[in-house]
Each structure stands twice: as structure tokens, then as C-alpha cells.
Design a protein around this motif. Sequence first.
Motif, PDB file in Angstrom:
ATOM      1  N   ALA A 144      18.771   4.148   4.882  1.00 20.66           N
ATOM      2  CA  ALA A 144      17.976   3.783   3.959  1.00 20.66           C
ATOM      3  C   ALA A 144      17.591   4.758   2.846  1.00 20.66           C
ATOM      4  O   ALA A 144      17.781   4.609   1.693  1.00 20.66           O
ATOM      5  CB  ALA A 144      16.751   2.999   4.485  1.00 20.66           C
ATOM      6  N   LEU A 145      17.193   5.939   3.587  1.00 20.02           N
ATOM      7  CA  LEU A 145      17.136   7.053   2.377  1.00 20.02           C
ATOM      8  C   LEU A 145      18.155   7.529   1.518  1.00 20.02           C
ATOM      9  O   LEU A 145      18.015   7.742   0.405  1.00 20.02           O
ATOM     10  CB  LEU A 145      16.495   8.216   3.237  1.00 20.02           C
ATOM     11  N   PHE A 146      19.343   7.302   2.409  1.00 17.88           N
ATOM     12  CA  PHE A 146      20.578   8.028   1.659  1.00 17.88           C
ATOM     13  C   PHE A 146      21.081   6.628   0.369  1.00 17.88           C
ATOM     14  O   PHE A 146      21.279   7.005  -0.756  1.00 17.88           O
ATOM     15  CB  PHE A 146      21.712   7.799   2.645  1.00 17.88           C
ATOM     16  N   ARG A 147      20.823   5.410   0.858  1.00 16.07           N
ATOM     17  CA  ARG A 147      21.110   4.312  -0.126  1.00 16.07           C
ATOM     18  C   ARG A 147      20.167   4.202  -1.152  1.00 16.07           C
ATOM     19  O   ARG A 147      20.574   4.203  -2.362  1.00 16.07           O
ATOM     20  CB  ARG A 147      20.898   2.924   0.478  1.00 16.07           C
ATOM     21  N   ASP A 148      18.828   4.840  -0.846  1.00 10.69           N
ATOM     22  CA  ASP A 148      17.851   4.745  -2.028  1.00 10.69           C
ATOM     23  C   ASP A 148      18.280   6.004  -3.080  1.00 10.69           C
ATOM     24  O   ASP A 148      18.114   5.941  -4.234  1.00 10.69           O
ATOM     25  CB  ASP A 148      16.453   4.986  -1.402  1.00 10.69           C
ATOM     26  N   ILE A 149      18.347   7.054  -2.424  1.00 12.67           N
ATOM     27  CA  ILE A 149      18.495   8.257  -3.419  1.00 12.67           C
ATOM     28  C   ILE A 149      19.883   8.306  -4.201  1.00 12.67           C
ATOM     29  O   ILE A 149      19.655   8.601  -5.366  1.00 12.67           O
ATOM     30  CB  ILE A 149      18.574   9.552  -2.604  1.00 12.67           C
ATOM     31  N   PHE A 150      20.786   8.117  -3.510  1.00 10.21           N
ATOM     32  CA  PHE A 150      22.155   8.140  -4.196  1.00 10.21           C
ATOM     33  C   PHE A 150      22.559   6.649  -4.934  1.00 10.21           C
ATOM     34  O   PHE A 150      23.238   6.651  -5.586  1.00 10.21           O
ATOM     35  CB  PHE A 150      23.243   8.351  -3.135  1.00 10.21           C
ATOM     36  N   GLY A 151      21.680   5.739  -4.638  1.00  7.19           N
ATOM     37  CA  GLY A 151      21.889   4.372  -5.343  1.00  7.19           C
ATOM     38  C   GLY A 151      20.950   4.260  -6.435  1.00  7.19           C
ATOM     39  O   GLY A 151      21.513   3.726  -7.498  1.00  7.19           O
ATOM     40  N   TYR A 152      19.761   4.382  -6.360  1.00  7.94           N
ATOM     41  CA  TYR A 152      18.890   4.354  -7.363  1.00  7.94           C
ATOM     42  C   TYR A 152      18.217   5.550  -7.969  1.00  7.94           C
ATOM     43  O   TYR A 152      17.453   5.724  -8.938  1.00  7.94           O
ATOM     44  CB  TYR A 152      17.729   3.473  -6.952  1.00  7.94           C
ATOM     45  N   GLY A 153      18.252   6.855  -7.196  1.00  7.15           N
ATOM     46  CA  GLY A 153      17.844   8.075  -7.741  1.00  7.15           C
ATOM     47  C   GLY A 153      16.255   8.067  -7.555  1.00  7.15           C
ATOM     48  O   GLY A 153      15.694   8.897  -8.010  1.00  7.15           O
ATOM     49  N   THR A 154      16.046   7.456  -6.474  1.00  6.66           N
ATOM     50  CA  THR A 154      14.402   7.437  -6.010  1.00  6.66           C
ATOM     51  C   THR A 154      14.299   7.547  -4.450  1.00  6.66           C
ATOM     52  O   THR A 154      15.300   7.224  -3.744  1.00  6.66           O
ATOM     53  CB  THR A 154      13.798   6.091  -6.467  1.00  6.66           C
ATOM     54  N   VAL A 155      12.988   7.809  -4.142  1.00  5.65           N
ATOM     55  CA  VAL A 155      12.761   7.564  -2.913  1.00  5.65           C
ATOM     56  C   VAL A 155      11.457   6.437  -2.780  1.00  5.65           C
ATOM     57  O   VAL A 155      10.487   6.904  -3.583  1.00  5.65           O
ATOM     58  CB  VAL A 155      12.186   8.798  -2.077  1.00  5.65           C
ATOM     59  N   SER A 156      11.643   5.270  -2.325  1.00  4.54           N
ATOM     60  CA  SER A 156      10.485   4.473  -2.668  1.00  4.54           C
ATOM     61  C   SER A 156       9.653   3.990  -1.354  1.00  4.54           C
ATOM     62  O   SER A 156      10.310   4.397  -0.060  1.00  4.54           O
ATOM     63  CB  SER A 156      11.136   2.869  -2.972  1.00  4.54           C
ATOM     64  N   PHE A 157       8.537   3.673  -1.526  1.00  2.00           N
ATOM     65  CA  PHE A 157       7.501   3.622  -0.438  1.00  2.00           C
ATOM     66  C   PHE A 157       6.655   2.216  -0.553  1.00  2.00           C
ATOM     67  O   PHE A 157       6.520   1.706  -1.894  1.00  2.00           O
ATOM     68  CB  PHE A 157       6.484   4.759  -0.417  1.00  2.00           C
ATOM     69  N   PRO A 158       6.294   1.311   0.284  1.00  2.00           N
ATOM     70  CA  PRO A 158       5.735   0.094   0.037  1.00  2.00           C
ATOM     71  C   PRO A 158       4.352   0.310  -0.486  1.00  2.00           C
ATOM     72  O   PRO A 158       3.675   1.389  -0.283  1.00  2.00           O
ATOM     73  CB  PRO A 158       5.376  -0.515   1.687  1.00  2.00           C
ATOM     74  N   CYS A 159       4.115  -0.669  -1.313  1.00  2.00           N
ATOM     75  CA  CYS A 159       2.708  -0.733  -1.797  1.00  2.00           C
ATOM     76  C   CYS A 159       2.353  -2.020  -2.332  1.00  2.00           C
ATOM     77  O   CYS A 159       3.351  -2.980  -2.009  1.00  2.00           O
ATOM     78  CB  CYS A 159       2.514  -0.044  -3.197  1.00  2.00           C
ATOM     79  N   PRO A 160       1.128  -2.710  -2.330  1.00  2.00           N
ATOM     80  CA  PRO A 160       0.796  -3.855  -2.571  1.00  2.00           C
ATOM     81  C   PRO A 160       1.546  -4.683  -3.630  1.00  2.00           C
ATOM     82  O   PRO A 160       1.753  -5.790  -3.534  1.00  2.00           O
ATOM     83  CB  PRO A 160      -0.925  -3.934  -2.716  1.00  2.00           C
TER      84      PRO A 160
END
Length: 204
Positions: A136-152
Motif C-alpha cells: 500500500a505504501l508503494f501504491r500511495d507514494i508512486f501513485g499519488y506522491g503522498t503517504v496518507s494516514f487515517p483521520c476523522p
Amino acid sequence: MLLKKSCIYNILIQSLALLVFIPGRFAYALLILLAYNFFILTGTLIRKLILILHLEELQIPISVSTVITSAILFKQFLNLYSPLSSFVLSFALYIAATCSFIVTKLYIPEIDSLKKELTANFTSAGSFTVFGLCFALFRDIFGYGTVSFPCPSGIFELVISRSTAYASGIFWASVPGADIMLAVTILVYSLIYDKFIILKKVED
């Protein structure tokens, strides 16, 4: 020590069921894997309780009911924390519950000691969790250029580079891109595993 091929194929099947069809965000993978491990825990505990109470004849219906109840409870808690995340994951939570049931019922043999059974179950779950987070980290970084985390409010994005979210980069966050990633991962691992086995036989 390399994982056995059977373990890798198990990870592949669970990845196809759980990780490929959810959005290619690290935040959502983190939540779905948290749910998966929660279901592993409740499934293991209820199976041990069934054996203690000598209700083996009712093991399947009780286990299925427990898994479904656990999925409903987790979804309600997630809905309280982040309604958007609960909506996005939705049916995937029930797929995670199904995967956890299969792992605890089919792949892990019954063990007398609860501690040993928890260790065996979470060894399998841990391998899949680590792989899933990296995937998932690979997809997030190379797909969107981000690292995302859950928040409300949904997800919090730590921007690394927006340039990767365009052209071919976004492909890795898509379902076809995820399928290709899985196929390449399994192919490369199989080649490494075969080489490792050959070298081990030569050394012996």
C-alpha cells in the motif's frame, strides 16, 4: 529465512481479495489490516472458547456468527471515528472478516495451547500485514506522491512529490497496476526462493 511458497501464495490470494480493490492509499490499507488482525484475534479466542465448552458440533455456526458480529462492531467503531473511511471500505471489511476466518479455520491447525495458537495465527497474519503495508505504501507514494494516514475527516496526506500523481505514476494506484505489482512480486520471489533452495541443497 525466506517464507515458504505456500505462505506467499496465501499472501497473494488475500492481497487479491483485500488490497487490490480498495483505493491505493496507505491509510485505507492500514485500517483494513487493523480490522483483519482484530478478526484474527476474535476468531482465535472464540475457537478456543468453543473447545473449552465442548461445543465442537456448533463450531462452524458459532465461528461464522462471531466473525460477522466482529465485522459489524468494527464497522460501527470506524463509523464513529471516520464516517468517510467507513463508507470507502464498506464491504471490504466483510471480505477481511472472511479472509481471517479462512486463515484460522483452514491454514492454522488446532493447537491445545492458546498462546501457541495465537502465535501461529499472528505469525501468518503478521507476514500478510507487513506485505500489505509495504504494498500500500508503494501504491500511495508512486501513485499519488503522498503517504496518507487515517483521520476523522478521512485521510491526512503527507505530500512527498505531486509530480508522481500524473502520467504513468497514477497507474500504480489503479487496480490493473496493483495486479501487475502482485504478479511481479510473486514472480521475483519465486525465482529468489528457487535459487535459495538450490544453494541450500548444494551446501548440504
